[in-house]
Each structure stands twice: as structure tokens, then as C-alpha cells.
Design an enzyme around this catalytic site. Structure first.
Site, PDB file in Angstrom:
ATOM      1  N   ASP A  53      28.063  57.026  29.794  1.00  0.00           N
ATOM      2  CA  ASP A  53      27.567  58.365  30.001  1.00  0.00           C
ATOM      3  C   ASP A  53      28.542  59.601  29.263  1.00  0.00           C
ATOM      4  OD1 ASP A  53      25.365  58.046  31.430  1.00  0.00           O
ATOM      5  OD2 ASP A  53      26.347  58.758  33.470  1.00  0.00           O
ATOM      6  N   TYR A 101      36.656  49.109  34.801  1.00  0.00           N
ATOM      7  CA  TYR A 101      36.956  50.730  34.462  1.00  0.00           C
ATOM      8  C   TYR A 101      38.052  51.314  35.287  1.00  0.00           C
ATOM      9  CZ  TYR A 101      32.049  50.872  32.660  1.00  0.00           C
ATOM     10  OH  TYR A 101      30.894  50.996  31.884  1.00  0.00           O
TER      11      TYR A 101
END
Lengths: 252, 252
Positions: free
Chosen positions: B52, B110
Site C-alpha cells: 500500500d 513483514y
């Protein structure tokens, strides 16, 4: 009237250094303007370390005098409402009126960070100097030993310096490696103009093998700026903090 | 024709995310343009993680097909000459023509970074989420345990997701604190849209004490996005890397 001490952190990337200049935005200038807005007084701060353009800080010190009714320890909160996001005051407190951050015996700590890998990492580009040339950290550590103690650091002083004496004391100088990141950390009684960056630039030459660790001794003895390595780029340098040894009653 | 795999690191601050959009500059768009310049072919990359807007990467993966005569392992060097300083290719190599980074079993990792102290630090403002609310890391660690394993993560999936199934496997989820920095690190077979940020937002609520650690189990069972916490801000998230388990002969 009271004197307030601020601990100031900043990302120096977008500033023309600490000290107010004829042109360009400076940390000192932004602090003066913001404190003037906040207190409605014409405030001028006195900084402990007048860092160069591009140099960062976690704990630089500024003091100023004010009649504001804001409690000393709340000034940090009020000030951070007005400051840009790349300057953040970490603490504020009252200090004696005769406290001057450059005339008080202190221990200043700086870090010079080097990212040593094949390619740079974008997230580190503003606060680490990048080199793909493999650095031998052990050799850098050996060379660093020669600089610890009281010495005439004339070889590590910019020719543009106006210092009266070039003798300084380095209390600690370490070179550490964690994965790809090499950190040169130095604590001293004070540093000459560009001194930490010239030390870093010389240690870089030793790390690459261009020069041997024991040449550091000769460089120190030469008392000649041209004997040392280049001034390493500003963006790798961060002013970590300052401890004041006397003349200050409050926490420092 | 050969297929090339790139390991891509980027500072997502100034990008409108990975995927090409009608407006705004994207990582994918810049890679396509730069590869097209370099190879004189109309190149379109396929990304592994379509991060994103504002999300960073140390090791996202892109593949593309080319007839270029540049040796595969030299493409990284050539590409970095042209790329902006906030996108740096860390490695390039040839992979089988049928290798597709989203259709291959993989482990993605992540990290979500939280700076937890009284005031923010300017140098960390682009890649750490800041909160002054004291977080209880032990409670966050307890809550994290409920998410490890194969589960229906519907509660942690954006309502804008188009995923066919909301079952995923989390292999590892740790919460570590070093000084003021809390790092949530998660490794999974793949993540739903906004999943890591919703997990981080829920762990933040548990850290502040708004919710108890064992509520995490109820949130998971609810299979309802409104049961979980808010989506934590994008800038705290970094795509660390991807390991491919099959269908790839070269180093990954």
C-alpha cells in the site's frame, strides 16, 4: 526571568545546519521563531553544538531566557505543537541563570554511521553514509585506540576553524559492526570544527586498507590537516547527547 | 527471452504504493519505466507483494521478461544507475520462465515498527508509528500467540478485499522491544488486504490495555472486521522479504 534548557532532536536533512545564516533555514532559526510565537517574547536560543548542514541530533541542547508562565517542564509539549515534524524537543527544564551550554565542562557524544553492503538501503539514506567498499572493522578499531586521550587534534581540524587551541580529550571511541551497519561512537570534552567527520573519513581509509591502522599515530603527530583523510559526508553524523559535569543543578 | 527476478528495497513515503494507479507515482510504475529505458523493450514487472501507499520494503520481489544482453546478475547495477534514491534493487538473477511470484508457495515476512516514548524522534518518523501511550509488550506477546497457525483471518481483512478465501497460515509472530522501539514481526504463507496492519492495530489496543490479550481469540472467532482493532498507519510497515518454497531453481 528564568533560563530554560531544551533537549532537541532533529533530522538535519532539510536544514542549513544549526546556526542562523544569512540564507537558508536553520534549526536555531526555527527554534527562535517558534519560541517567539509561543512566548510572545523575542527569544534567542544558545546551542551547545552548532551542527553543520545535514548533521542530525538526538540530544542537542539549547537554552533561552523567558518570563513565560508556561511551567518549564511543559514548554516541550507546547513547543512540539508548533515545531515542524523534523525538529522535536525531547525535554525542557529550568536551569540556573548562569548556565551556558558552551562554557560548561561537558561530555559530548557523536555517532557516525556507515552502511557497508553491495547496494544502499533507501530507508537509511538520510542518516547513514553508504559505501560498497568492504571495511575491515578490526583495523578501524585498532586505529581508533591512538586517538583516545588528550591530544593536539590539529590534523583533524578543518582549516576554517577559529579555535584558539586544538588540544581536546577523547574519552571513548568505539567502532561497532552489526550486520551491515558500522557505528563509530565518540565521546569527548568537545570537538574541533569537522573533527568527528575527519576522524570518520580517516577511519574509512583505514577500513578499506588504503592506510594501515598505525598510520593513525603519524597522522596525529603531523598536526597538519592534509595528513588526515577526507571529511566524511555530513549526513552520516548524529549528535547523540551531552552530559554537563558542573554548573547545572537540574537534570542534564 | 528470459525471466529475471529482482529483489527491490524502497522507502514508500513518496509513492502511491506498489501497483500502477490511474494517478500518482508507484513503485511498479517507476520500475516499468526504468526497465523500459534500460532494455529498450516495453517491460511490465509482476510484483510479489502489492504494498500500500506509504509501506516500505527491504526485499519485495518483481519479475519481468526480457531479451536484453545485460547479464542477469548485472541488471541490478545497471538499474540502480537510473532509479531514484528511494528505490534500490538489491539483487537480480535469472529464474525459470514459469516462475510467478504470486502463484508460488512462499513465506512472506513483514515488520511493523512502533516507537513508544514521550516524544517522537524525527529520524524515525517515516518508518515507525509513534505513540506516547505506554504499551505492555508482554500482553502483546500473549495475544500474538492466538494468531499463530492456520486460521480464518476474516476479522483481520479489509472489507475492500477481493480474496476468495480468508484462511491463511501465520508461521511466526513475535513482538520485541529494544529500548523505545517495539517490533511486530510476522511470517506467513500470504496475507489478506491490510491484514498485518489490522493485526498491528489490534495488538496496539491490547498493549494500551483497552483490550485484554485473550480477547484476541474472540476477535479471531468473530470472523468480522468490526471485531478487530483499527488498521494501523501504513508508514510503520515494512515488507522484509519472501522465501519461495518451490518452482524456482535460482537463489531466492
Amino acid at each position: 526571568m528564568k533560563r530554560i534548557k531544551l533537549i532537541v532532536a532533529y533530522d538535519g536533512t532539510n536544514y542549513n545546519g544549526w546556526q542562523v545564516q544569512p540564507t537558508g533555514v536553520t534549526i536555531e532559526g526555527v527554534l527562535n521563531e517558534t519560541l517567539t510565537q509561543l512566548t510572545k517574547e523575542a527569544v534567542t536560543v544558545i546551542g551547545a553544538s552548532r551542527t553543520d548542514s545535514g548533521v542530525h541530533a538526538l540530544g542537542n541542547i539549547a537554552v533561552f531566557d523567558t518570563n513565560t508562565k508556561i511551567p518549564p517542564e511543559k514548554i516541550s509539549y507546547a513547543l512540539n505543537q508548533w515545531l515542524p515534524e523534523d525538529i522535536v524537543v525531547q525535554d525542557s527544564c529550568e536551569v540556573p541563570m548562569d548556565f551556558h551550554p558552551r562554557r560548561c565542562e561537558s561530555r559530548k557524544t557523536y555517532e557516525y554511521k556507515i552502511l557497508n553492503r553491495t547496494f544502499p538501503l533507501p530507508l537509511n539514506r538520510h542518516d547513514c553514509y553508504f559505501t560498497y567498499r568492504k571495511l575491515d572493522v578490526e583495523k578501524m578499531q585498532q586505529a581508533a585506540q591512538y586517538l583516545i586521550g588528550e591530544h593536539d587534534f590539529k590534523s583533524f581540524c578543518s582549516i576554517h576553524s577559529q579555535a584558539e587551541t586544538t588540544t581536546r580529550t577523547i574519552y571513548d571511541l568505539t567502532v561497532k559492526k552489526e550486520q551491515d551497519l558500522i557505528t563509530i561512537r565518540v565521546t569527548g570534552s568537545g570537538f574541533l570544527y569537522n573533527m568527528v567527520r575527519i576522524v570518520a573519513g580517516t577511519l574509512l581509509q583505514i577500513g578499506t586498507g588504503e592506510r594501515s591502522p598505525n598510520e593513525m599515530q603519524e597522522i596525529l603527530q603531523a598536526k597538519d590537516r592534509t595528513a588526515a583523510g577526507p571529511t566524511a559526508p555530513a549526513h552520516g553524523l548524529t549528535m547523540i547527547g551531552i552530559k554537563f559535569l558542573a554548573n547545572i543543578s537540574n537534570k542534564s
